[in-house]
Design an enzyme around this catalytic site. Structure first.
Site, PDB file in Angstrom:
ATOM      1  CE  LYS A  65      -4.050  -1.905   2.282  1.00  0.00           C
ATOM      2  NZ  LYS A  65      -5.165  -1.949   3.374  1.00  0.00           N
ATOM      3  CG  MET A 212     -10.452  -2.533  11.507  1.00  0.00           C
ATOM      4  SD  MET A 212      -9.304  -1.141  10.991  1.00  0.00           S
ATOM      5  CE  MET A 212     -10.099   0.324  11.448  1.00  0.00           C
TER       6      MET A 212
END
Length: 271
Positions: A65, A212
């Site tokens: 990322k 998450m």
């Protein structure tokens, strides 16, 4: 046929091909979506090969990322805020554009779960990329204050400085004794069967505990929250689908319905 893909290493576990193929089928979109295992030192080459073969856009997962962020010629505001990119696409001018849909995916899932974000106070655990990408969208959704707690306080402080007084940084042992309506675990502690080492008192007013991570069974954090009397617990499966839906919208201009896809994934996980 337009081609899309998710890039990561490892990648076999990715649910993205399943999700995007369901999105495409539900909306009558003709596209291909694959998972690509990029070498740890060869993400840029993998992306260029994909584009050269007709690739239109891609998702980016661990550990690429930040590299995708550096590669992008045009960054969205939320990508700049997150310091990471999870969605890439080529615009009409041929420029490589980077966006980050993780935070808006979290907000979308919290809303789906009935959370009242406006004027709420949130305890966010962990100071990694997941937290950094979530803070801006949470504040944009009307959250009054976020307390960002991390085992190493300096990492939390480095993130909090970008958000003025709206984000308070602390360690796990000096979390302020204020009522938190939502507590979000953005750490990977569940992968090793653990949870963030915070005091139970911080769940006293909590209405929703959110992790998450996701899996067939509740994470240790969610199990602990339930034992401590938190009324609602949820994992990150809905966030996964919601962030994918935002990426699909960026690419195709159509917003998929996430509910049936979440249901299908839940059935797949528990089969």
């Amino acid at each position: 046929m337009d081609r899309y893909a998710v890039f990561g290493n490892p990648i076999n576990h990715s649910k993205s091909p399943f999700i995007h193929r369901l999105f495409a089928a539900s909306l009558g979109e003709q596209l291909e979506y694959d998972a690509i295992l990029a070498p740890l030192d060869g993400f840029a080459d993998s992306w260029q090969q994909f584009v050269a073969a007709g690739g239109k856009g891609g998702n980016v997962t661990v550990p690429f990322k930040e590299q995708a962020y550096r590669m992008a010629e045009i960054l969205s505001a939320r990508a700049r805020q997150a310091g990471a990119v999870n969605t890439l696409y080529i615009n009409e001018a041929g420029k490589l554009c980077g966006d980050n849909t993780d935070g808006i995916g979290l907000v979308s899932d919290l809303v789906r779960l009935g959370a009242n974000l406006h004027a709420s106070t949130i305890l966010l655990l962990g100071a990694g990329g997941a937290s950094r990408g979530a803070i801006g969208p949470l504040l944009d959704a009307g959250v009054k204050q976020i307390v960002l707690a991390n085992r190493t306080q300096s990492k939390a402080q480095a993130i909090a400085r970008s958000f003025d007084h709206l984000v308070v940084a602390c360690g796990y042992t000096d979390i302020p004794s204020i009522p938190f309506q939502i507590v979000i675990n953005a750490t990977s502690s569940g992968l090793t069967g653990e949870r963030p080492d915070i005091a139970a008192e911080h769940l006293q007013h909590c209405q929703l505990a959110y992790d998450m991570l996701y899996g067939a069974k509740p994470t240790p954090f969610l199990q602990w929250a339930k034992l401590r009397g938190v009324a609602q617990q949820a994992d990150g499966l809905g966030m996964l689908v919601a962030q994918a839906a935002e990426a699909f919208y960026i690419w195709r201009g159509k917003r998929p319905d996430i509910y049936e896809v979440i249901k299908a994934l839940q059935e797949q996980l528990t089969a």
